[in-house]
Design a protein around this motif. Structure first.
Motif, PDB file in Angstrom:
ATOM      1  N   ALA A 130      12.794  -0.864   9.766  1.00  0.00           N
ATOM      2  CA  ALA A 130      13.716  -2.077  11.312  1.00  0.00           C
ATOM      3  C   ALA A 130      11.524  -2.399  12.799  1.00  0.00           C
ATOM      4  O   ALA A 130      12.685  -3.050  13.574  1.00  0.00           O
ATOM      5  N   GLY A 131      11.087  -1.731  11.895  1.00  0.00           N
ATOM      6  CA  GLY A 131       9.947  -2.452  13.238  1.00  0.00           C
ATOM      7  C   GLY A 131       9.517  -1.080  14.248  1.00  0.00           C
ATOM      8  O   GLY A 131       8.873  -1.384  14.752  1.00  0.00           O
ATOM      9  N   ASN A 132       9.842  -0.021  13.660  1.00  0.00           N
ATOM     10  CA  ASN A 132      10.333   1.286  14.422  1.00  0.00           C
ATOM     11  C   ASN A 132       9.508   1.786  14.977  1.00  0.00           C
ATOM     12  O   ASN A 132       8.662   2.148  12.978  1.00  0.00           O
ATOM     13  N   ALA A 156       5.210  -2.721   0.137  1.00  0.00           N
ATOM     14  CA  ALA A 156       6.433  -3.465  -0.339  1.00  0.00           C
ATOM     15  C   ALA A 156       6.645  -4.280   1.038  1.00  0.00           C
ATOM     16  O   ALA A 156       5.964  -4.112   2.083  1.00  0.00           O
ATOM     17  N   SER A 157       8.050  -4.323   1.876  1.00  0.00           N
ATOM     18  CA  SER A 157       8.080  -5.217   2.990  1.00  0.00           C
ATOM     19  C   SER A 157       7.996  -4.554   4.441  1.00  0.00           C
ATOM     20  O   SER A 157       8.397  -3.380   4.513  1.00  0.00           O
ATOM     21  N   TYR A 213       4.335  -5.768   4.601  1.00  0.00           N
ATOM     22  CA  TYR A 213       3.233  -5.955   4.461  1.00  0.00           C
ATOM     23  C   TYR A 213       3.246  -6.422   3.255  1.00  0.00           C
ATOM     24  O   TYR A 213       1.907  -6.901   3.073  1.00  0.00           O
ATOM     25  N   ASN A 214       4.064  -5.857   2.408  1.00  0.00           N
ATOM     26  CA  ASN A 214       3.616  -7.008   0.813  1.00  0.00           C
ATOM     27  C   ASN A 214       2.621  -7.436   0.321  1.00  0.00           C
ATOM     28  O   ASN A 214       1.538  -8.770  -0.214  1.00  0.00           O
ATOM     29  N   ILE A 215       1.428  -6.103   0.334  1.00  0.00           N
ATOM     30  CA  ILE A 215       0.664  -6.440  -0.592  1.00  0.00           C
ATOM     31  C   ILE A 215       0.525  -6.487  -2.350  1.00  0.00           C
ATOM     32  O   ILE A 215       0.958  -5.735  -2.266  1.00  0.00           O
ATOM     33  N   GLY A 216      -0.574  -6.942  -2.249  1.00  0.00           N
ATOM     34  CA  GLY A 216       0.199  -7.738  -3.633  1.00  0.00           C
ATOM     35  C   GLY A 216      -0.699  -6.601  -4.288  1.00  0.00           C
ATOM     36  O   GLY A 216      -1.342  -5.011  -4.336  1.00  0.00           O
ATOM     37  N   LYS A 217      -0.109  -6.309  -5.662  1.00  0.00           N
ATOM     38  CA  LYS A 217      -0.598  -5.168  -6.659  1.00  0.00           C
ATOM     39  C   LYS A 217      -1.324  -5.705  -8.668  1.00  0.00           C
ATOM     40  O   LYS A 217      -1.097  -6.534  -8.978  1.00  0.00           O
ATOM     41  N   CYS A 218      -2.232  -4.909  -8.571  1.00  0.00           N
ATOM     42  CA  CYS A 218      -2.778  -5.176 -10.010  1.00  0.00           C
ATOM     43  C   CYS A 218      -2.902  -4.257 -10.605  1.00  0.00           C
ATOM     44  O   CYS A 218      -3.060  -2.467 -10.512  1.00  0.00           O
ATOM     45  N   ASN A 219      -2.373  -4.204 -11.736  1.00  0.00           N
ATOM     46  CA  ASN A 219      -2.120  -3.216 -13.241  1.00  0.00           C
ATOM     47  C   ASN A 219      -2.650  -2.933 -14.508  1.00  0.00           C
ATOM     48  O   ASN A 219      -3.303  -4.238 -14.673  1.00  0.00           O
ATOM     49  N   ASN A 232      -6.883  -8.394   0.539  1.00  0.00           N
ATOM     50  CA  ASN A 232      -5.444  -8.950   1.414  1.00  0.00           C
ATOM     51  C   ASN A 232      -6.057  -8.362   3.088  1.00  0.00           C
ATOM     52  O   ASN A 232      -6.540  -7.069   2.971  1.00  0.00           O
ATOM     53  N   SER A 233      -6.602  -9.993   3.471  1.00  0.00           N
ATOM     54  CA  SER A 233      -6.705  -8.848   5.293  1.00  0.00           C
ATOM     55  C   SER A 233      -6.081  -8.452   5.307  1.00  0.00           C
ATOM     56  O   SER A 233      -6.437  -6.953   6.534  1.00  0.00           O
ATOM     57  N   GLY A 234      -4.285  -8.037   5.127  1.00  0.00           N
ATOM     58  CA  GLY A 234      -3.538  -6.834   5.874  1.00  0.00           C
ATOM     59  C   GLY A 234      -3.842  -5.715   4.729  1.00  0.00           C
ATOM     60  O   GLY A 234      -4.127  -4.853   6.013  1.00  0.00           O
TER      61      GLY A 234
END
Length: 813
Positions: free
Chosen positions: A85-87, A130-131, A133-139, A159-161
């Protein structure tokens, strides 16, 4: 004298200017020695790493110098900085108790040094993916040593994030550590009196898969996103280097309460150090090739000169490929003074090894002497290297919590601690572990024409992964490098050398660790001579063989291991020694070991006074030998008469039995040792055969007290600190004719005036002492007090106190 005064004055200035930092300096010094490597509890996705034995009682081992703790970012920050929720989450989502509890446990025991690192990679938090941030995943698919495949996943590092969140984690950790363990408590006090901050000595940067340089582990699954394929150069230059610079800045910003913390970096094994592919048909021509200005190793030396290092290979196993490069590189890390020294670490890492005796004390001892010789400061072991369950000794003991100290390994750990001081002014121990290294890169000793498989076989350690469906030394598993190693070991087979798993004697140490299933004695770029510190075996140049320069006065032995099955035996030598040794070879005239104690080490040795205000040394010499074969031998040392003149002294003859076990004898030197290279072959002391039986020896040590007044003297090391030959003469001794029947002439090759000639017989007795002022000395056999046929040792003095030595064979006409 002027240089000594300058050094002393500089020392005083340093003490005055940096007295505030004395605690930090002493912490660095006290950090050297045996450490524990301990992984804090993880919350890693399947598969979990193997569970290791561990009990906090190990913190009470008096020889333990420090503990490195590895933490999981996932477990340290289980919640995102802000919720969905952004808190903001409490404490930024961090579970500081996870970090603090481990640090307090260590700090509450003896005054241990502490190092930490935070693992990202597969230990990165799940909320990254997850949201919002949604950083990509490498399997990836990762195969363990048993061949079982497990799935793993890693973040999109570029990813800059991701970078922002990872940097923020490092910043938060260092800020928390700087504030201390009470910083997260509402009242500022967690009621625990322990503060770990002064004991923290390093933070190891960890960028990818654990603390290693790899961004991922395993094989990328087909169809992975393009960002999952990471170019090595891009990874190092665009991710690792910026991360190190950033982490260093964060450490510097948090120095107020962390005065002792250093940045520690893993600059990789030899492959990364040189940016050359040692595992793919690239061969070093000389040690100078190690100095690659573009290497990651040298980049850190230039850009982060105070950073401590991980060695990545020095302590992993006893097939010590490339140890010569490690030594050359780590000598260059030496700063101008021990007070600003760069410390190095590696772990005694024995997992993934199926080889017999991989966890044995033989192996641990080999690792210890090689690591000391190469300059390793912190040798990190796991709990089960020091402790063992009693049930291993008593099968009827089913209790699993009664771990007891592994006495044999403790002896080796104490040996490492005793010898880890690299400053000869303060060190109290010296050692020379007798070793003949069968180095396949040495084409002078092992010519290509004799040891290679065909004219097209280039002598190279090019790596070829072994196929374990075939026998280790099956031709299918062999390439040029491994075939060459087999031939070298076969040459020394009668002395015990073996090459049972030739494919594993290739590549960097990690390759050997992960693939070896049996023992090898030949390898690539291993150290050719003894492992030593401050105590050097003298190899007289006059009788060195062109093809075997390290066997001029003694020969190598391997695998003289006594299989001791008596569990109540307290003679732990039989569990430690025998992996390698050296011995007499009387048939070829090799009948003595000559030793030189480094002069700088002796400078600060505690002295005692005899008559006429003459000062001499005391101490003990320890000799470890194989009690077999009926060999007889004596120890001689450079003593002093009351007037200060030379007097060679000796102890009683030692007669070997036939128990075939390793024994250590201690020779206590009274207030009588001069140690000015006055013995045979310019030695400080020597061991000599006194009968016709060959003896075998493993370790020689000289131990003394030090004058406490020199404890803070600065010392500058050089990359050529260890001497290959004690002479270092400006002039070479020439004896003609040689052999000689009646008379011979002695001169120096540079036509320098000779001041004195000394001649000794094979028993070390002085049979001529002739003073002169001449460029040529004529010696007639009738001048000698003893002139039977045989070898005689000649030493001349010139230019005041310089020496040159040689050997002459006298025969009857």
């Amino acid at each position: 004298m002027k240089q000594t005064f300058t050094c002393t004055l500089l020392c005083c200035v340093i003490v005055l200017l940096f007295s505030i930092k004395c605690f930090a300096q002493s912490v660095d010094k006290n950090a050297k020695g045996i450490w524990l490597y301990h992984v804090a509890p993880l919350d890693r996705p399947n598969p979990q790493p193997p569970t290791r034995n561990f009990d906090k009682k190990v913190y009470n081992y008096p020889g333990l110098k420090g503990v490195q703790l590895a933490f999981s970012w996932r477990k340290l920050q289980p919640l995102a900085p802000v919720d969905s929720a952004g808190n903001p989450n409490t404490n930024g989502g961090f579970n500081w108790n996870y970090l603090d509890s481990e640090l307090i446990d260590v700090a509450s025991h003896q005054n241990l040094s502490i190092g930490i690192m935070i693992w990202p990679g597969e230990d990165a938090p799940g909320w990254l993916y997850a949201s919002p941030y949604n950083i990509g995943k490498c399997n990836t698919n990762w195969k363990d040593t048993g061949g079982v495949i497990y799935p793993k996943y890693f973040p999109d590092y570029f990813n800059s994030g991701y970078s922002q969140l990872w940097y923020a984690m490092i910043d938060s950790v260092m800020h928390h550590l700087n504030m201390g363990p009470d910083s997260d408590e509402p009242d500022g006090d967690d009621d625990n009196p322990v503060d770990f901050r002064n004991q923290l000595v390093f933070y190891q940067s960890s960028e990818g898969a654990t603390g290693d340089l790899d961004p991922q582990r395993g094989t990328l699954i087909t169809g992975s996103e393009s960002y999952c394929t990471i170019d090595d150069s891009l990874w190092i230059n665009q991710f690792v280097k910026p991360a190190w610079l950033y982490t260093n800045s964060i450490l510097n910003n948090n120095k107020s309460n962390l005065p002792n913390v250093h940045l520690l970096l893993n600059t990789g094994d030899v492959t990364e150090m040189t940016t050359k592919d040692l595992n793919g048909n690239v061969s070093f021509n000389s040690l100078s090739d190690f100095s690659d200005s573009n290497s990651l190793f040298n980049w850190v030396t230039t850009n982060l000169p105070g950073a401590w290092r991980k060695a990545t290979g020095l302590a992993h196993w006893h097939q010590l490929n490339y140890e010569r490069f490690f030594k050359d590189g780590y000598n260059e890390l030496s700063a101008d003074s021990v007070n600003s020294e760069v410390l190095t670490r590696d772990e005694c890492d024995q997992h993934n090894i199926a080889i017999p005796n991989s966890g044995s004390t033989y192996n641990f001892y080999t690792i210890a002497v090689s690591a000391l010789h190469s300059g390793l400061d912190m040798n990190m072991v796991y709990y089960d290297q020091l402790y063992m369950n009693d049930s291993l000794l008593d099968p009827l003991d089913s209790i699993t919590t009664d771990d007891t100290i592994n006495t044999a390994n403790k002896i080796v750990a104490d040996f490492f601690n005793n010898n880890v001081d690299e400053n000869p002014l303060t060190a109290t121990h010296t050692f020379c572990a007798l070793h003949d290294g069968l180095d396949a890169s040495d084409t002078s000793r092992f010519p290509v024409a004799n040891y290679n498989s065909g004219s097209n076989c280039i002598p190279s350690p090019a790596y070829k992964a072994p196929n374990r469906n075939f026998a280790p030394n099956d031709p299918f598993n062999l390439n040029c490098g491994s075939s060459r190693c087999i031939k070298i070991a076969q040459k020394k087979k009668k002395y015990g050398a073996v090459q049972n798993d030739a494919p594993a004697a290739q590549g960097a140490p990690i390759h050997q660790r992960n693939t070896a299933i049996d023992v090898n004695d030949a390898g690539w770029y291993i150290h050719k001579g003894n492992y030593e510190r401050f105590l050097h075996q003298i190899n007289p140049v006059i009788i060195q063989s062109v093809n075997d320069p390290y066997n001029s006065t003694s020969i190598g032995y391997w695998n003289k291991i006594y299989k001791d099955v008596n569990t109540t035996d307290t003679d732990y030598n039989n569990l430690i020694f025998g992996r390698f040794a050296r011995g007499f070879d009387l048939a070829t005239g090799k009948n003595a070991f000559y030793f030189d104690i480094e002069d700088t080490f002796l400078t600060t040795g505690a002295k005692c006074r005899i008559q006429n205000n003459q000062y001499v040394y005391a101490g003990i010499i320890k000799v470890t030998y194989l009690d077999s074969g009926g060999a007889k031998w004596k120890l001689y040392y450079d003593g002093m008469k009351a007037d200060g003149s030379f007097l060679q002294k000796s102890f009683a003859t030692i007669t070997n039995g036939n128990t075939n076990i390793w024994k250590t004898i201690v020779f206590t030197i009274p207030c009588a040792a001069r140690f000015k290279n006055g013995c045979l072959n310019q030695s400080d002391f020597y061991i000599k055969s006194t009968n016709s039986k060959n003896g075998v020896f493993a370790l020689v040590e000289y131990i003394t007290n030090k004058d406490s007044a020199v404890a803070m003297k600065p010392y500058t090391k050089t990359s050529n600190q260890l001497k290959e030959n004690v002479y270092g003469n400006e002039a070479k001794l020439i004896i003609t004719p040689n052999p000689s029947a009646n008379s011979f002439f002695v001169r120096l090759d540079k036509e320098i005036e000779i001041e004195s000639v000394f001649i000794y017989n094979s028993n070390g007795e002085e049979i001529l002492n002739k003073r002169m002022k001449s460029k040529i000395a004529a010696i007639h056999k009738t001048e000698l007090k003893w002139n039977h046929p045989g070898y005689y040792f000649v030493t001349v003095l010139y230019n005041g106190n310089k020496r040159a030595s040689g050997k002459v064979l006298i025969f009857n006409e």
